[in-house]
Motif scaffolding. Structure first.
Motif, PDB file in Angstrom:
ATOM      1  N   TRP A   2     -59.095  15.209 -56.231  1.00 41.30           N
ATOM      2  CA  TRP A   2     -60.215  15.019 -57.167  1.00 41.30           C
ATOM      3  C   TRP A   2     -59.831  14.079 -58.302  1.00 41.30           C
ATOM      4  CZ3 TRP A   2     -61.446  20.939 -57.318  1.00 41.30           C
ATOM      5  CH2 TRP A   2     -62.255  21.270 -56.217  1.00 41.30           C
ATOM      6  N   ASP A   3     -58.613  14.242 -58.819  1.00 38.31           N
ATOM      7  CA  ASP A   3     -58.154  13.379 -59.911  1.00 38.31           C
ATOM      8  C   ASP A   3     -58.100  11.916 -59.463  1.00 38.31           C
ATOM      9  OD1 ASP A   3     -57.920  15.594 -61.516  1.00 38.31           O
ATOM     10  OD2 ASP A   3     -55.733  15.762 -61.321  1.00 38.31           O
ATOM     11  N   ARG A   4     -57.605  11.680 -58.251  1.00 37.23           N
ATOM     12  CA  ARG A   4     -57.524  10.304 -57.742  1.00 37.23           C
ATOM     13  C   ARG A   4     -58.921   9.710 -57.568  1.00 37.23           C
ATOM     14  NH1 ARG A   4     -56.472   9.149 -51.612  1.00 37.23           N
ATOM     15  NH2 ARG A   4     -58.751   8.891 -51.699  1.00 37.23           N
ATOM     16  N   MET A   5     -59.829  10.471 -56.988  1.00 42.25           N
ATOM     17  CA  MET A   5     -61.183   9.992 -56.768  1.00 42.25           C
ATOM     18  C   MET A   5     -61.873   9.654 -58.089  1.00 42.25           C
ATOM     19  SD  MET A   5     -62.156  12.693 -53.778  1.00 42.25           S
ATOM     20  CE  MET A   5     -63.902  12.312 -53.757  1.00 42.25           C
ATOM     21  N   GLU A   6     -61.694  10.524 -59.072  1.00 46.51           N
ATOM     22  CA  GLU A   6     -62.295  10.300 -60.383  1.00 46.51           C
ATOM     23  C   GLU A   6     -61.702   9.059 -61.040  1.00 46.51           C
ATOM     24  OE1 GLU A   6     -63.186  12.727 -64.550  1.00 46.51           O
ATOM     25  OE2 GLU A   6     -61.576  13.393 -63.227  1.00 46.51           O
ATOM     26  N   ARG A   7     -60.367   8.935 -60.948  1.00 42.96           N
ATOM     27  CA  ARG A   7     -59.685   7.801 -61.569  1.00 42.96           C
ATOM     28  C   ARG A   7     -60.151   6.477 -60.949  1.00 42.96           C
ATOM     29  NH1 ARG A   7     -55.206   9.821 -60.864  1.00 42.96           N
ATOM     30  NH2 ARG A   7     -54.561   8.817 -58.917  1.00 42.96           N
ATOM     31  N   ASN A   8     -60.214   6.428 -59.631  1.00 42.77           N
ATOM     32  CA  ASN A   8     -60.614   5.201 -58.953  1.00 42.77           C
ATOM     33  C   ASN A   8     -62.103   4.909 -59.119  1.00 42.77           C
ATOM     34  OD1 ASN A   8     -58.030   4.683 -58.098  1.00 42.77           O
ATOM     35  ND2 ASN A   8     -58.279   5.639 -56.114  1.00 42.77           N
ATOM     36  N   TYR A   9     -62.910   5.961 -59.164  1.00 41.20           N
ATOM     37  CA  TYR A   9     -64.354   5.763 -59.381  1.00 41.20           C
ATOM     38  C   TYR A   9     -64.597   5.186 -60.773  1.00 41.20           C
ATOM     39  CZ  TYR A   9     -69.364   6.790 -59.536  1.00 41.20           C
ATOM     40  OH  TYR A   9     -70.722   6.684 -59.631  1.00 41.20           O
ATOM     41  N   ASP A  10     -63.901   5.723 -61.764  1.00 44.01           N
ATOM     42  CA  ASP A  10     -64.071   5.247 -63.138  1.00 44.01           C
ATOM     43  C   ASP A  10     -63.614   3.793 -63.284  1.00 44.01           C
ATOM     44  OD1 ASP A  10     -65.102   7.653 -63.920  1.00 44.01           O
ATOM     45  OD2 ASP A  10     -63.243   8.401 -64.818  1.00 44.01           O
ATOM     46  N   SER A  11     -62.529   3.441 -62.569  1.00 46.87           N
ATOM     47  CA  SER A  11     -62.006   2.083 -62.709  1.00 46.87           C
ATOM     48  C   SER A  11     -62.911   1.065 -62.060  1.00 46.87           C
ATOM     49  CB  SER A  11     -60.601   1.998 -62.101  1.00 46.87           C
ATOM     50  OG  SER A  11     -60.650   2.143 -60.710  1.00 46.87           O
TER      51      SER A  11
END
Length: 244
Positions: free
Chosen positions: A235-244
């Motif tokens: 979830w953290d990776r998905m959120e980080r990449n989505y935000d970027s």
């Protein structure tokens, strides 16, 4: 090194550098020889798969060609790669490769190749979710409508997501496609004055979210044995990449 032979790697890499410039040859090798695909994807290349990536680094651009033959060749090549990457029988083969390191994933073994494969899959993320957005040709359904868990599409995302940069490529595209589906739904409601809603678009958005979630979880499960921690990392990776 390990259980693999490497005496001919330099020669093979030079052949790839040449063959990869001919997209018809690359297409034919990828779509007709599963053993070839297996060998390319599971071999420990000294250059991290950079030369092998020439076999696939044309697909994402060709996928949007106005020439239907070029467009279709790209889709057929990507579809054949997804067939191999997503085959449940190949999961251990791709996540636990024995090379100079034991039980190493494709993304860790050949990161440059994983990134090229991720780029090759980006035009077809919508097809994997069952709703084509952009007129790409040649890519066939991996899961159909019978298995709502979409295990093969999830495994494609999971295997390639074992490299951080490949994961970012796919996460970014998944976010774009999901937003487009939601946009289609919203437009249908607005344009019809609330009389119609494109539920198919929202269903596709939900399917893609499930594929995306499960793929990210698979990527982290490869290195994290605590399921709860792997899920949080995903979830953290998905959120980080989505935000970027």
């Amino acid at each position: 090194r390990g259980v693999q032979e490497h005496w001919g790697d330099d020669v093979v890499q030079r052949i790839f550098d040449t063959a990869g410039r001919d997209t018809v040859v690359s297409h034919d090798m990828i779509t007709t020889d599963k053993d070839f695909v297996h060998d390319v994807l599971t071999h420990e290349w000294p250059d991290d798969g950079k030369s092998a990536a020439t076999l696939t680094n044309w697909i994402d651009e060709a996928a949007y060609s106005t020439d239907p033959d070029v467009n279709r060749r790209a889709g057929e090549a990507a579809s054949a790669l997804a067939d191999y990457l997503g085959d449940p029988n190949n999961k251990q083969t791709l996540m636990d490769i024995n090379a100079s390191q034991q039980n190493i994933s494709l993304g860790k073994l050949n990161p440059d190749l994983a990134q090229s494969l991720a780029h090759a899959m980006t035009p077809y993320v919508d097809d994997m979710a069952g709703r084509n957005l952009d007129g790409t040709l040649g890519f066939t359904s991996k899961d159909g409508d019978t298995n709502l868990r979409y295990p093969q599409a999830s495994q494609v995302m999971g295997v390639l997501g074992t490299d951080d940069n490949a994961a970012k490529i796919l996460d970014t595209r998944a976010g774009q496609v999901q937003a487009a589906y939601i946009g289609q739904y919203a437009d249908s409601v607005i344009n019809s004055g609330g009389q119609f809603a494109s539920t198919d678009a929202m269903q596709a958005a939900g399917r893609l979210k499930g594929i995306w979630d499960q793929g990210a979880f698979m990527s982290y499960s490869d290195i994290e044995h605590d399921a709860a921690k792997a899920r949080q990392d995903a979830w953290d990776r998905m959120e980080r990449n989505y935000d970027s």
